[in-house]
Design an enzyme around this catalytic site. Structure first.
Site, PDB file in Angstrom:
ATOM      1  N   ASP A   1      -7.469   3.332   5.523  1.00  0.00           N
ATOM      2  CA  ASP A   1      -7.267   4.772   5.614  1.00  0.00           C
ATOM      3  C   ASP A   1      -8.632   5.419   5.822  1.00  0.00           C
ATOM      4  O   ASP A   1      -9.670   4.771   5.642  1.00  0.00           O
ATOM      5  CB  ASP A   1      -6.613   5.301   4.323  1.00  0.00           C
ATOM      6  CG  ASP A   1      -5.131   4.952   4.273  1.00  0.00           C
ATOM      7  OD1 ASP A   1      -4.480   5.046   5.317  1.00  0.00           O
ATOM      8  OD2 ASP A   1      -4.647   4.578   3.188  1.00  0.00           O
TER       9      ASP A   1
ATOM     10  N   ARG B   1       7.794   8.059  14.968  1.00  0.00           N
ATOM     11  CA  ARG B   1       7.708   9.379  14.350  1.00  0.00           C
ATOM     12  C   ARG B   1       7.387  10.449  15.387  1.00  0.00           C
ATOM     13  O   ARG B   1       6.954  10.138  16.498  1.00  0.00           O
ATOM     14  CB  ARG B   1       6.691   9.399  13.209  1.00  0.00           C
ATOM     15  CG  ARG B   1       5.314   8.950  13.611  1.00  0.00           C
ATOM     16  CD  ARG B   1       4.377   8.890  12.406  1.00  0.00           C
ATOM     17  NE  ARG B   1       2.997   8.759  12.826  1.00  0.00           N
ATOM     18  CZ  ARG B   1       1.950   8.767  12.032  1.00  0.00           C
ATOM     19  NH1 ARG B   1       2.106   8.888  10.739  1.00  0.00           N
ATOM     20  NH2 ARG B   1       0.731   8.647  12.521  1.00  0.00           N
TER      21      ARG B   1
ATOM     22  N   ARG C   1       7.137   6.002  -6.288  1.00  0.00           N
ATOM     23  CA  ARG C   1       7.117   6.888  -7.467  1.00  0.00           C
ATOM     24  C   ARG C   1       8.538   7.269  -7.838  1.00  0.00           C
ATOM     25  O   ARG C   1       9.412   7.300  -6.992  1.00  0.00           O
ATOM     26  CB  ARG C   1       6.388   8.201  -7.177  1.00  0.00           C
ATOM     27  CG  ARG C   1       5.024   8.092  -6.660  1.00  0.00           C
ATOM     28  CD  ARG C   1       4.443   9.496  -6.535  1.00  0.00           C
ATOM     29  NE  ARG C   1       3.295   9.455  -5.672  1.00  0.00           N
ATOM     30  CZ  ARG C   1       3.327   9.742  -4.379  1.00  0.00           C
ATOM     31  NH1 ARG C   1       4.444  10.134  -3.813  1.00  0.00           N
ATOM     32  NH2 ARG C   1       2.240   9.636  -3.663  1.00  0.00           N
TER      33      ARG C   1
ATOM     34  N   ARG D   1      -1.540  -4.064  17.343  1.00  0.00           N
ATOM     35  CA  ARG D   1      -0.513  -3.138  17.797  1.00  0.00           C
ATOM     36  C   ARG D   1      -1.194  -1.881  18.321  1.00  0.00           C
ATOM     37  O   ARG D   1      -2.282  -1.505  17.867  1.00  0.00           O
ATOM     38  CB  ARG D   1       0.428  -2.743  16.644  1.00  0.00           C
ATOM     39  CG  ARG D   1       1.206  -3.892  16.074  1.00  0.00           C
ATOM     40  CD  ARG D   1       2.259  -4.417  16.992  1.00  0.00           C
ATOM     41  NE  ARG D   1       3.401  -3.518  17.123  1.00  0.00           N
ATOM     42  CZ  ARG D   1       4.385  -3.705  17.999  1.00  0.00           C
ATOM     43  NH1 ARG D   1       4.352  -4.738  18.850  1.00  0.00           N
ATOM     44  NH2 ARG D   1       5.402  -2.869  18.058  1.00  0.00           N
TER      45      ARG D   1
ATOM     46  N   ARG E   1       0.813  -1.213   0.000  1.00  0.00           N
ATOM     47  CA  ARG E   1       0.000   0.000   0.000  1.00  0.00           C
ATOM     48  C   ARG E   1       0.856   1.277   0.000  1.00  0.00           C
ATOM     49  O   ARG E   1       0.345   2.374  -0.128  1.00  0.00           O
ATOM     50  CB  ARG E   1      -0.989   0.006   1.173  1.00  0.00           C
ATOM     51  CG  ARG E   1      -0.387   0.163   2.532  1.00  0.00           C
ATOM     52  CD  ARG E   1      -1.471   0.483   3.562  1.00  0.00           C
ATOM     53  NE  ARG E   1      -0.874   0.756   4.842  1.00  0.00           N
ATOM     54  CZ  ARG E   1      -0.813  -0.100   5.844  1.00  0.00           C
ATOM     55  NH1 ARG E   1      -1.333  -1.293   5.719  1.00  0.00           N
ATOM     56  NH2 ARG E   1      -0.224   0.228   6.968  1.00  0.00           N
TER      57      ARG E   1
ATOM     58  N   TYR F   1      -6.455  -3.064   7.793  1.00  0.00           N
ATOM     59  CA  TYR F   1      -6.095  -1.650   7.837  1.00  0.00           C
ATOM     60  C   TYR F   1      -6.972  -0.850   6.880  1.00  0.00           C
ATOM     61  O   TYR F   1      -7.203  -1.259   5.752  1.00  0.00           O
ATOM     62  CB  TYR F   1      -4.619  -1.419   7.481  1.00  0.00           C
ATOM     63  CG  TYR F   1      -4.297   0.044   7.563  1.00  0.00           C
ATOM     64  CD1 TYR F   1      -4.053   0.658   8.782  1.00  0.00           C
ATOM     65  CD2 TYR F   1      -4.333   0.846   6.417  1.00  0.00           C
ATOM     66  CE1 TYR F   1      -3.832   2.022   8.871  1.00  0.00           C
ATOM     67  CE2 TYR F   1      -4.116   2.214   6.497  1.00  0.00           C
ATOM     68  CZ  TYR F   1      -3.863   2.788   7.736  1.00  0.00           C
ATOM     69  OH  TYR F   1      -3.667   4.143   7.821  1.00  0.00           O
TER      70      TYR F   1
ATOM     71  N   GLU G   1       5.640   9.021  18.924  1.00  0.00           N
ATOM     72  CA  GLU G   1       4.807   7.814  18.833  1.00  0.00           C
ATOM     73  C   GLU G   1       5.662   6.565  19.044  1.00  0.00           C
ATOM     74  O   GLU G   1       6.583   6.304  18.277  1.00  0.00           O
ATOM     75  CB  GLU G   1       4.121   7.747  17.465  1.00  0.00           C
ATOM     76  CG  GLU G   1       3.121   8.867  17.272  1.00  0.00           C
ATOM     77  CD  GLU G   1       2.265   8.704  16.017  1.00  0.00           C
ATOM     78  OE1 GLU G   1       2.412   7.700  15.294  1.00  0.00           O
ATOM     79  OE2 GLU G   1       1.453   9.608  15.774  1.00  0.00           O
TER      80      GLU G   1
HETATM   81  C1  LIG Z   1      -1.732   6.687  14.872  1.00  0.00           C
HETATM   82  C2  LIG Z   1      -2.632   6.590  13.656  1.00  0.00           C
HETATM   83  C3  LIG Z   1      -2.484   7.500  12.617  1.00  0.00           C
HETATM   84  C4  LIG Z   1      -3.318   7.433  11.496  1.00  0.00           C
HETATM   85  N1  LIG Z   1      -3.126   8.342  10.478  1.00  0.00           N
HETATM   86  C5  LIG Z   1      -3.930   8.294   9.390  1.00  0.00           C
HETATM   87  C6  LIG Z   1      -3.765   9.238   8.318  1.00  0.00           C
HETATM   88  O1  LIG Z   1      -2.898  10.118   8.369  1.00  0.00           O
HETATM   89  N2  LIG Z   1      -4.581   9.142   7.237  1.00  0.00           N
HETATM   90  C7  LIG Z   1      -5.553   8.190   7.150  1.00  0.00           C
HETATM   91  O2  LIG Z   1      -6.281   8.157   6.142  1.00  0.00           O
HETATM   92  N3  LIG Z   1      -5.740   7.276   8.151  1.00  0.00           N
HETATM   93  C8  LIG Z   1      -4.961   7.309   9.259  1.00  0.00           C
HETATM   94  N4  LIG Z   1      -5.138   6.388  10.264  1.00  0.00           N
HETATM   95  C9  LIG Z   1      -6.209   5.388  10.123  1.00  0.00           C
HETATM   96  C10 LIG Z   1      -7.562   5.935  10.597  1.00  0.00           C
HETATM   97  O3  LIG Z   1      -7.471   6.187  11.982  1.00  0.00           O
HETATM   98  C11 LIG Z   1      -8.627   4.880  10.289  1.00  0.00           C
HETATM   99  O4  LIG Z   1      -8.770   4.786   8.889  1.00  0.00           O
HETATM  100  C12 LIG Z   1     -10.007   5.192  10.832  1.00  0.00           C
HETATM  101  O5  LIG Z   1     -10.008   5.587  12.176  1.00  0.00           O
HETATM  102  C13 LIG Z   1     -10.824   3.919  10.707  1.00  0.00           C
HETATM  103  O6  LIG Z   1     -12.152   4.172  11.113  1.00  0.00           O
HETATM  104  P1  LIG Z   1     -12.984   3.006  11.792  1.00  0.00           P
HETATM  105  O7  LIG Z   1     -14.400   3.495  11.842  1.00  0.00           O
HETATM  106  O8  LIG Z   1     -12.700   1.725  11.114  1.00  0.00           O
HETATM  107  O9  LIG Z   1     -12.399   2.834  13.256  1.00  0.00           O
HETATM  108  P2  LIG Z   1     -12.265   3.843  14.462  1.00  0.00           P
HETATM  109  O10 LIG Z   1     -12.070   5.238  14.002  1.00  0.00           O
HETATM  110  O11 LIG Z   1     -11.248   3.236  15.385  1.00  0.00           O
HETATM  111  O12 LIG Z   1     -13.709   3.744  15.107  1.00  0.00           O
HETATM  112  C14 LIG Z   1     -14.135   2.611  15.819  1.00  0.00           C
HETATM  113  C15 LIG Z   1     -15.021   3.115  16.936  1.00  0.00           C
HETATM  114  O13 LIG Z   1     -15.609   2.002  17.611  1.00  0.00           O
HETATM  115  C16 LIG Z   1     -15.622   2.323  18.992  1.00  0.00           C
HETATM  116  N5  LIG Z   1     -15.671   1.107  19.785  1.00  0.00           N
HETATM  117  C17 LIG Z   1     -14.830   0.043  19.736  1.00  0.00           C
HETATM  118  N6  LIG Z   1     -15.188  -0.867  20.673  1.00  0.00           N
HETATM  119  C18 LIG Z   1     -16.268  -0.361  21.320  1.00  0.00           C
HETATM  120  C19 LIG Z   1     -17.101  -0.823  22.373  1.00  0.00           C
HETATM  121  N7  LIG Z   1     -16.875  -1.992  22.971  1.00  0.00           N
HETATM  122  N8  LIG Z   1     -18.123  -0.036  22.803  1.00  0.00           N
HETATM  123  C20 LIG Z   1     -18.376   1.164  22.205  1.00  0.00           C
HETATM  124  N9  LIG Z   1     -17.629   1.657  21.193  1.00  0.00           N
HETATM  125  C21 LIG Z   1     -16.600   0.899  20.763  1.00  0.00           C
HETATM  126  C22 LIG Z   1     -14.292   3.059  19.228  1.00  0.00           C
HETATM  127  O14 LIG Z   1     -14.361   3.817  20.412  1.00  0.00           O
HETATM  128  C23 LIG Z   1     -14.232   3.923  17.975  1.00  0.00           C
HETATM  129  O15 LIG Z   1     -14.863   5.171  18.186  1.00  0.00           O
HETATM  130  C24 LIG Z   1      -4.316   6.432  11.402  1.00  0.00           C
HETATM  131  C25 LIG Z   1      -4.465   5.506  12.447  1.00  0.00           C
HETATM  132  C26 LIG Z   1      -3.632   5.584  13.555  1.00  0.00           C
HETATM  133  C27 LIG Z   1      -3.805   4.585  14.668  1.00  0.00           C
END
Ligand SMILES: Cc1cc2nc3c(=O)[nH]c(=O)nc-3n(C[C@H](O)[C@H](O)[C@H](O)COP(=O)(O)OP(=O)(O)OC[C@H]3O[C@@H](n4cnc5c(N)ncnc54)[C@H](O)[C@@H]3O)c2cc1C
Length: 247
Positions: A234, A159, A55, A128, A51, A232, A184
């Site tokens: 984005d 980072r 370039r 992780r 992923r 994973y 981090e």
């Molecule tokens: C350090 C870091 C940097 C990142 N940087 C980027 C970036 O620069 N660009 C990018 O495109 N993506 C980035 N990402 C990825 C991005 O965070 C994810 O794509 C996005 O958050 C995924 O959304 P999601 O809905 O799958 O999960 P999440 O955003 O994790 O949402 C899941 C939700 O479910 C809730 N949940 C889980 N279990 C329970 C429970 N038992 N009861 C109630 N609620 C619960 C959690 O609280 C959370 O609110 C990054 C990720 C990390 C960890």
């Protein structure tokens, strides 16, 4: 330069060398990836590295998308706007009162860990996590940009984020005399920590499949997101996915 004799990469190390050659792999990828995953590149699946765009032009963006950016005022402002008028309960763990939520809902959209949803009956999936160490400095500019990656194995963090550079540009950076940075540190997830990244090796993927079979049999359950799907994502693809959900 291709790695000697490798045509079908069996792991991340072989895939990376096929994409960018041994030298750049060792300088840019090896140390960072092994810190990030806590595992040797030779023990990680090849697709993780696929992923990363490669370039041969002077474009230092991470993504290839035509339009890139973050919402003005940050994600909180965007989410507040989207959820205006919607009944939201924060700081509420689904498992603290699971019966109640299942009784009042026609459909459950579950975004948590799928192994937890089934009470870990087949065993625990690995994740992780990241430990953030914040520091405030009496200086307007610490590193000159929002994200600095440390690719060598010796530096313990992966980072440093300097937050003001996401919102302030040019001379505006110097109007604020202080700056906040976060280092981090990647770590293995344990109970009580926040799971950030699924570890998609063969062992975890076959365990996940066992849980997925159960979820597929539940007509009122929709699983979505990086935890429930154990992959994973984005931000843009997960938003696209939400918009196309059959609800
Ligand atoms: C350090 C870091 C940097 C990142 N940087 C980027 C970036 O620069 N660009 C990018 O495109 N993506 C980035 N990402 C990825 C991005 O965070 C994810 O794509 C996005 O958050 C995924 O959304 P999601 O809905 O799958 O999960 P999440 O955003 O994790 O949402 C899941 C939700 O479910 C809730 N949940 C889980 N279990 C329970 C429970 N038992 N009861 C109630 N609620 C619960 C959690 O609280 C959370 O609110 C990054 C990720 C990390 C960890």
């Amino acid at each position: 330069m291709k790695a000697d004799g490798v045509t079908e990469p069996r792991n991340l190390e072989e895939q990376a060398q096929l994409l960018i050659g041994k030298d750049i792999y060792e300088i840019l990828i090896k140390g960072y990836t092994e810190k990030q995953w806590g595992r040797k590149c030779s023990e990680l699946p090849a697709f993780i590295i696929k992923r990363l765009p490669v370039r041969f032009v002077h474009d230092n963006n991470y993504f290839n998308d035509r339009f890139q950016g973050i919402p003005i005022g940050g994600f909180n402002k965007l989410i507040d706007g989207l959820l205006e008028g919607v009944n939201v309960k924060l700081n509420t763990d689904f498992f603290d009162d699971r019966q109640h939520w299942e009784q009042i809902a026609e459909k459950v959209l579950y975004t948590g860990k799928l192994d937890e949803y089934y009470d870990y009956r087949f065993g625990k999936l690995e994740y992780r996590t990241v430990r953030f160490e914040e520091e405030i400095f009496d200086m307007p500019n610490y590193q000159g940009n929002a994200v600095m990656n440390f690719t060598d194995a010796e530096v313990p963090y992966t980072r440093i984020i300097e937050h003001k550079h996401f919102e302030m540009f040019g001379d505006d950076v110097y109007k604020c005399p202080k700056t906040v940075i976060s280092k981090e540190y990647s770590a293995e997830w344990k109970d009580g920590m926040e799971p950030f990244y699924s570890v998609n090796n063969d062992k975890n993927m076959s365990l996940y499949q066992q849980y997925k079979v159960l979820a597929d049999q539940e007509p009122n359950l929709i699983i979505g997101g990086h935890l429930a799907e154990y992959k994973y994502y984005d931000i843009a693809p997960i938003i696209e996915k939400v918009m196309s959900l059959p609800i």
